[in-house]
Design an enzyme around this catalytic site. Structure first.
Site, short mmCIF file in Angstrom:
data_model
loop_
_atom_site.label_atom_id
_atom_site.label_comp_id
_atom_site.label_asym_id
_atom_site.label_seq_id
_atom_site.Cartn_x
_atom_site.Cartn_y
_atom_site.Cartn_z
CG HIS A 27 23.73 6.39 -27.27
ND1 HIS A 27 23.52 7.75 -27.31
CD2 HIS A 27 25.09 6.23 -27.22
CE1 HIS A 27 24.69 8.37 -27.31
NE2 HIS A 27 25.65 7.48 -27.25
CB CYS A 47 28.18 5.53 -24.84
SG CYS A 47 28.57 6.44 -26.34
#
Lengths: 346, 346, 346, 346
Positions: free
Chosen positions: C239, C146
């Site tokens: 993120h 990710c």
């Protein structure tokens, strides 16, 4: 005097860690044994524990080898910080083997011959130990639920002075109350969880036993009705409770406030080492108590009350806050143990 | 049909931003003017605003030049998202100049001839506009406090069916309710603030007017006693409220649940564009409603109820949750405006 | 055209839930089967799942009976949202049985004949499928880590235009990246955890394969050195990565910015349903991107870059942010599957 | 010996509060005056301050009347905890009037004849006081930026032993670094803000002066290049920094680790009251340091280093964490003042 050796069951959990913190340097007790579940047994404590407190692990326990939770154990008092899914029979084993067990677990709290004690509220209930010893060599003494302790401390002087009839309380409880790992961060970030399994029932029943009267070796529950709504919020420590109370005869607001401020009891009179100077601290600012600012009052052993004011439905409302893993758990069991010593049960 | 031009006072604040979000693509209304305080006047909206929503600023307002908050303004309805320290006289100026003002501010909520309206609860109170117009050309219509709206929506079907006597409610309110910058992060991280200035009084008085009856161009307050304890918690949006209620005649728990589930009202019958299909959504899981998971129910226009259960002190207790800046503010004033249109006040 | 039936392995986890959300109403695919671990098998999906998204469970899957994670399965594509501790052999079983598996798990990412694909970056790597099919009937296609996806998307146009030499990146990653229950709330409230097991190694190696060149059915890794420091912060999703980059030949800052803004690739040319209009969105405000405000850009499929500026040590530094469970997981595997269809692998 | 009287400018702010906390019971200093901005002047300190620490306001300052920030003042040392928008000329006024000012403000840090001092790093820079006194009676001594202090402490033994060439650092800084009210809760809940105004420039320039050499009453900056990326995260206290470093000659990892562990300096040799036993504490767990667990190391005066490991781009990377309002602000100015006393500048 030489110190009493004490053991901790469930020493690796959050409450066990707090007990170690509070027992480091204790004037009466010294840790003689640490016990935990099978996957910790045989390890050094420092290797077995996932330590969560922002202080270092006390040197005196770092290298202790963790033992299994079973008698015999070289200890005058057994502290039980075990989770309730295993605590019941283990505590029975120790009590049957003759030990005094000061427990934080919920399993035996409502047993008829087990004293459920807050030392400032019902120190006399320790007499149930005699009844309990009729069926076994030792005895279990229980500490109430972490939310129960603080609301009950706040209610005690009010019930004594004016007689309580009904109480409604909504709680905002800290994450540490769920143990570790406990609440998932994804569940509670930017959120409130309006449910804590079993908590409302404890909050509605335990105070009735604690505020009850001991007659003929039995506790007659207090004649008070309590309704609780329990919520989990994103705080580390410190349970905050919003309460409304109704009296048999309504006192003035100033009488309520004064009764709380002046409250002092047997642990203060006996100068128990862990007893706070003031069991109840009343703050007058409009926005207190707050968990982060007030949970460490009295080294985490005081209940902090604020915003005492009229209630449109019952008589008065106020907030009470207290540290849930100190007074509400580890500190509570420790104060119970100190009371046992002071009252010569040991 | 061509759309009604509408203006927003306080367009740069959190509630103003939500109004812009909700009005973008609205079938009946189109934004004709944005107004804000002096330091924004004359700037393009996109340059004046500190935009907080996780969507882009709608293109149709980006380049609008922010105007001062004073009449005249080319608009059929004036939405007031002004803070209460300035809203009072500005809203009066617009009403005196003949405008219909749909306000989210608290200043005029309790004025005798100002309707305080939740469209599902007291749509008939709009008739107070006639009384208000006796003293000026236009009129102010108010939206209640963000916590009031959701508890009152939940109480309405219960009061209609069984008659309410007393309510105790403890709130856990979101940060956006305090506007921007609002609550300092240092104050609320790892904390709860058990105080919101003026909030408890609003929650204890506004529902009585909303649930009251309109007689002879006056509202007779409902004969209910409400006690509120208001707390600020670390959630972005979504006020959660723990309520206990007492009835004139106690219904069964199933009757309470059914009354809430089946509740529907005039906005649904009129198919108002912003009206949710179900004003009250009842969830049966043990741990709902939760702010993060349920605040967007019905596009933020539904109140979500859960944990309906017996109360030891009053009759029943339950939780209600709702979005505080949508139904509780911007969406509420918008639904009020839609009701004004549907009922031909415009 | 009729839709391709697709199955989801690990359907009850966070990534599985996101896949269901993204597949509801998908123009090319329809969910034909949901599979999960033994304790879910045989249950209705709605009963098996602990649903975490703030939308309702799509009706089309509520009553589906959860199947075991084993072939055969009535599906043209198998989405694997399995955790890496079980994904490896299960994915092999499906690939060996002839299925195309679009996987989010890390197990096979670095296998020599498994394409590790970001459709905008290395769509041609799908040709490895032919090599892979030399050893079995089906094939596995992997989605990167990710954090890898977003930094690699940001690096691609820079590497193409100017040639990258070295990259240092520090990440601040969201809680959902750890799955559920994942990170304990006690660990991350008022805290940052500067460690995510295995993450730095993935971030330092996966981009080299993705940015590598396919020659003779083998990927020659890109000749870039990457150093990563990975941290967990208290955000739900998104993120954030702070990167410094060094080029073979240093371009101007404006050239860097323009290369990112103008970047578009095969998914955009092919109009893949889940492809964002702009794979990289560059923001010019001084304080963006921010997780809460920018993670949903391009429906969670865009990487958002900001603060491109000179670096005192390497050439330039910037931030890149992206949604970790949409583009970084479920959306990534879905876009890979759409690419498989568009390029006639199915 | 009798104690030196000391005054605090900006006594009501977060850093001022920390100074009061640290000075309560100090063996060498006693607070003789508290000063703050006009709206506090004339009030009792307890009434003027919005106290944020989870301890009670020390009794010795509760009733002190707050003074204006201007000389004369009965004090041997003036601590300046003023915000930088007002600190500059006020500090000059005191220095010109003959006072020694130990400042936490950024205004004069880079002045050529103002020592910018971390007592463990460059105690000898205090000699600049002589140069400064050539132009006025008193002198200003500055404490570096809160992030600068901890990274520079960590770099010092490395630069001494192996020579530093380049450093890249990404910070995750606590909310208290922004003062009060500082960061709005709506901005940082479920979020990271990748920007702190002016911070990166400070972090890139201040260490060069501190690590520089004093020659002929001038500081020659260290020949190191530093690149910083500064981020604000939702922690109360404790700045966490992820650094990569490059040496003139690469040492072994063990040499790096040992240099840090063994580091001790003049404050330790002089036994300054506020000096920690170990300026740098190295932790070997894979997931430390963490703000909540490690910020209070050495009473908030130590820098805690962890995860020392190879870097693919520069030589090594590691994390350093430290308390930003203790060592990073109030404690830093206090240690500077202690050094002034020990080295007979007072």
């Amino acid at each position: 005097m030489s110190k009493f050796p004490v053991a901790i069951l469930g020493a690796t959990g959050l409450v066990g860690q707090r007990l170690i913190q509070l027992l480091a340097g204790h004037p009466w007790f010294e840790i003689s044994a640490l016990a935990a579940s099978d996957n910790s047994v045989g390890k050094k404590y420092a290797d077995a524990v996932n330590w969560h407190l922002p202080i270092a692990i006390p040197d005196l326990v770092r290298a202790m080898i963790v033992k299994p939770c079973e008698p015999p154990m070289d200890a005058a008092i057994i502290f039980s910080a075990l989770p309730s899914d295993v605590a019941g029979p283990i505590e029975d084993d120790f009590a049957n083997a003759g030990y005094l067990v000061s427990s934080n677990a919920s399993n035996h709290r409502m047993d008829a011959d087990v004293p459920l004690v807050i030392p400032e509220v019902n120190p006399g209930h320790l007499d149930l130990i005699h009844a309990q010893r009729a069926r076994r060599k030792g005895a279990i003494i229980c500490n109430p639920n972490c939310s129960t302790i603080h609301i009950t401390l706040a209610l005690k002087p009010l019930d004594d002075a004016f007689g309580l009839r009904r109480v409604i309380v909504a709680t905002m409880q800290a994450l540490s109350g769920a143990g570790y790992p406990g609440v998932a961060s994804l569940d509670v970030l930017d959120n409130v969880i309006p449910y804590i399994g079993g908590e409302e029932k404890k909050l509605e029943s335990e105070p009735l036993k604690i505020l009850g009267t001991l007659e003929n070796a039995r506790v007659a529950n207090a004649n008070i009705r309590i309704s609780a709504a329990c919520n989990r919020v994103a705080t580390q420590d410190g349970h905050l409770e919003a309460a409304s109370v109704e009296f048999l005869t309504k006192p003035t607001l100033d009488q309520v406030r004064t009764a709380m401020i002046q409250f002092t009891s047997e642990p203060q009179a006996l100068n128990l080492p862990t007893a706070p100077a003031r069991p109840i601290v009343v703050r007058d600012e409009p926005d207190r108590p707050q968990p982060r600012l007030d949970r460490d009052e009295g080294n985490g052993m005081s209940s902090v009350v604020g915003r005492i004011r009229e209630c449109n439905v019952l008589d008065y409302k106020f907030l009470v806050l207290g540290h849930n893993t100190i007074r509400g758990a580890a500190g509570g069991t420790l104060l119970n143990a100190e009371l046992l010593v002071a009252k010569k049960y040991i």
